[in-house]
Design an enzyme around this catalytic site. Structure first.
Site, PDB file in Angstrom:
ATOM      1  N   ARG A  54       0.807  -1.222   0.000  1.00 60.15           N
ATOM      2  CA  ARG A  54       0.000   0.000   0.000  1.00 60.15           C
ATOM      3  C   ARG A  54       0.841   1.273   0.000  1.00 60.15           C
ATOM      4  O   ARG A  54       0.636   2.177  -0.796  1.00 60.15           O
ATOM      5  CB  ARG A  54      -0.909   0.034   1.243  1.00 60.15           C
ATOM      6  CG  ARG A  54      -2.119  -0.827   1.148  1.00 60.15           C
ATOM      7  CD  ARG A  54      -2.463  -1.395   2.507  1.00 60.15           C
ATOM      8  NE  ARG A  54      -1.511  -2.452   2.785  1.00 60.15           N
ATOM      9  CZ  ARG A  54      -1.730  -3.720   2.483  1.00 60.15           C
ATOM     10  NH1 ARG A  54      -2.858  -4.083   2.002  1.00 60.15           N
ATOM     11  NH2 ARG A  54      -0.787  -4.640   2.676  1.00 60.15           N
ATOM     12  N   THR A  55       1.800   1.357   0.935  1.00 62.06           N
ATOM     13  CA  THR A  55       2.507   2.624   1.142  1.00 62.06           C
ATOM     14  C   THR A  55       3.373   2.963  -0.079  1.00 62.06           C
ATOM     15  O   THR A  55       3.330   4.088  -0.587  1.00 62.06           O
ATOM     16  CB  THR A  55       3.359   2.551   2.422  1.00 62.06           C
ATOM     17  OG1 THR A  55       2.566   2.013   3.460  1.00 62.06           O
ATOM     18  CG2 THR A  55       3.878   3.909   2.819  1.00 62.06           C
ATOM     19  N   LYS A  82      25.913  -5.173  -0.650  1.00 59.87           N
ATOM     20  CA  LYS A  82      27.376  -5.360  -0.630  1.00 59.87           C
ATOM     21  C   LYS A  82      27.970  -4.748   0.624  1.00 59.87           C
ATOM     22  O   LYS A  82      29.178  -4.571   0.735  1.00 59.87           O
ATOM     23  CB  LYS A  82      28.009  -4.688  -1.854  1.00 59.87           C
ATOM     24  CG  LYS A  82      27.539  -5.236  -3.178  1.00 59.87           C
ATOM     25  CD  LYS A  82      28.209  -4.425  -4.300  1.00 59.87           C
ATOM     26  CE  LYS A  82      27.493  -4.613  -5.615  1.00 59.87           C
ATOM     27  NZ  LYS A  82      27.842  -3.542  -6.571  1.00 59.87           N
ATOM     28  N   ARG A 104      11.244   3.876   4.090  1.00 61.34           N
ATOM     29  CA  ARG A 104      10.775   2.890   5.079  1.00 61.34           C
ATOM     30  C   ARG A 104      11.987   2.064   5.505  1.00 61.34           C
ATOM     31  O   ARG A 104      12.796   1.644   4.670  1.00 61.34           O
ATOM     32  CB  ARG A 104       9.713   1.964   4.488  1.00 61.34           C
ATOM     33  CG  ARG A 104       9.401   0.792   5.407  1.00 61.34           C
ATOM     34  CD  ARG A 104       8.210  -0.011   4.947  1.00 61.34           C
ATOM     35  NE  ARG A 104       6.979   0.707   5.182  1.00 61.34           N
ATOM     36  CZ  ARG A 104       5.765   0.154   5.042  1.00 61.34           C
ATOM     37  NH1 ARG A 104       5.642  -1.109   4.687  1.00 61.34           N
ATOM     38  NH2 ARG A 104       4.667   0.858   5.285  1.00 61.34           N
ATOM     39  N   HIS A 132       4.568   5.749  11.775  1.00 63.75           N
ATOM     40  CA  HIS A 132       4.115   5.593  10.388  1.00 63.75           C
ATOM     41  C   HIS A 132       3.119   6.739  10.177  1.00 63.75           C
ATOM     42  O   HIS A 132       1.903   6.547  10.155  1.00 63.75           O
ATOM     43  CB  HIS A 132       3.461   4.219  10.229  1.00 63.75           C
ATOM     44  CG  HIS A 132       3.179   3.809   8.809  1.00 63.75           C
ATOM     45  ND1 HIS A 132       3.294   4.656   7.731  1.00 63.75           N
ATOM     46  CD2 HIS A 132       2.780   2.607   8.288  1.00 63.75           C
ATOM     47  CE1 HIS A 132       2.985   3.999   6.628  1.00 63.75           C
ATOM     48  NE2 HIS A 132       2.672   2.756   6.941  1.00 63.75           N
TER      49      HIS A 132
END
Ligand code: CP
Length: 312
Positions: A54-55, A82, A104, A132
């Site tokens: 969704r986000t 890496k 995020r 959030h």
């Protein structure tokens, strides 16, 4: 505000301003007037170090609808694999002069740290158990549209509170807007000292849901449980999963919310989730695009007002 890192620093009037603007974007989208050139010439980079449906998709759509150049970094294919650090990755992208980073990350505080190292605006798309903010804003818009107001409502946030950034951001926002908040769930999934926060705490769904206006269910966040207590899904559903019998204790017109992703048959019965007379889960998704458009619109106004900072 230069960034949107959490609900904590926002004032109630700033929240209302953003929701009012988001409401306008909902109206425009429903009229199929989805596109503008407001962010034309600006570059938005989405950096998702954790999975998202969704986000990430709504931030991408929001940026594109506002005319930004949007780049989705594939963190799985990046040099993070890496051994490059989060900060080195951010500095590398910063050198390419983006205007907006949407981030995020699984660690609480990682997005705040990154925001201190770059010259552009940063939006927190969820950091660990911390915040959030755009989820809480889209939840607030959904509640305001369904109930006609965003104050003096009885709201139950139910389930795995301890591991939930959604619960934390919602708690902060709904508290600022002067709602009465109940947290409902097993004591093992409540953060220590939460009752000092001005909330009522229940471990029994029937009592916790009595006469509430809003029932907000949460996902069991097993990935954040670090080998601690993980309840059996069957037992959890029996005691804390939302079914028709438990929902009957809420007001007859109470709405049912879930931020997604949902585990049907664990925290919510599928029939309740799909009941268009009670569930506003699809509206939450729709509000997600509008709220993210509004957040980027407001941040872009600040960016345009500070051209020297952009080129620093
Ligand atoms: N609610 C939410 O943040 O969903 P995603 O993880 O799919 O983005």
């Amino acid at each position: 505000q230069r960034h949107l890192l959490g609900i904590e620093p926002l004032r109630a009037d700033e929240i209302t301003t953003l929701l009012d603007l988001a409401d306008q974007y909902v109206t425009l989208s429903r009229r199929r007037e989805k596109h503008s050139s407001l962010l034309s010439g600006l570059t938005q980079i989405n950096m998702f170090f954790e999975n998202s449906t969704r986000t990430q998709s709504s931030f991408e759509l929001a940026g594109k609808r506002l005319g930004a150049d949007v780049m989705n970094m594939s963190m799985q294919a990046s040099s993070i694999k890496k051994g490059e650090t989060l900060i080195d990755t951010a500095l590398t992208l910063n050198a390419m002069h983006p205007d907006l980073l949407v981030v995020r990350h699984p660690q609480s505080g990682a997005v705040d740290l990154l925001a201190q190292k770059v010259h552009c605006a940063v939006i927190n798309a969820g950091d660990g158990r911390h915040e959030h903010p755009t989820q809480a804003l889209l939840d607030a818009l959904t509640i305001r549209r369904a109930k006609g107001r965003l104050h003096r409502l009885n709201i139950a946030i139910c389930g795995d509170i301890a591991h939930s950034r959604v619960a934390r951001s919602n708690l902060l926002l709904l508290h600022k807007m002067e709602n009465r908040i109940r947290l409902v769930g097993p004591a093992t999934l409540m953060p220590a000292g939460i009752d000092a926060f001005g909330v009522e705490v229940y471990d029994n769904m029937e009592e916790g849901l009595r006469d509430v206006d809003v029932v907000m269910m949460l996902r069991l966040q097993k990935e954040r449980m670090d080998g601690g207590f993980i309840p059996s899904e069957r037992e959890y559903y029996h005691r804390w999963g939302l079914d028709a019998e438990k929902l009957a204790h809420a007001k007859p017109d109470a709405i049912v919310m879930h931020p997604g992703p949902m585990n049907r048959g664990v925290e919510i019965d599928g029939t309740i989730a799909d009941d268009i007379n009670r569930s506003v889960i699809q509206e939450q998704v729709e509000m997600g695009v509008a709220v993210r458009m509004a957040a980027m619109d407001l941040l872009a106004r600040n960016l345009r007002a500070r051209p020297t900072e952009l080129s620093a």
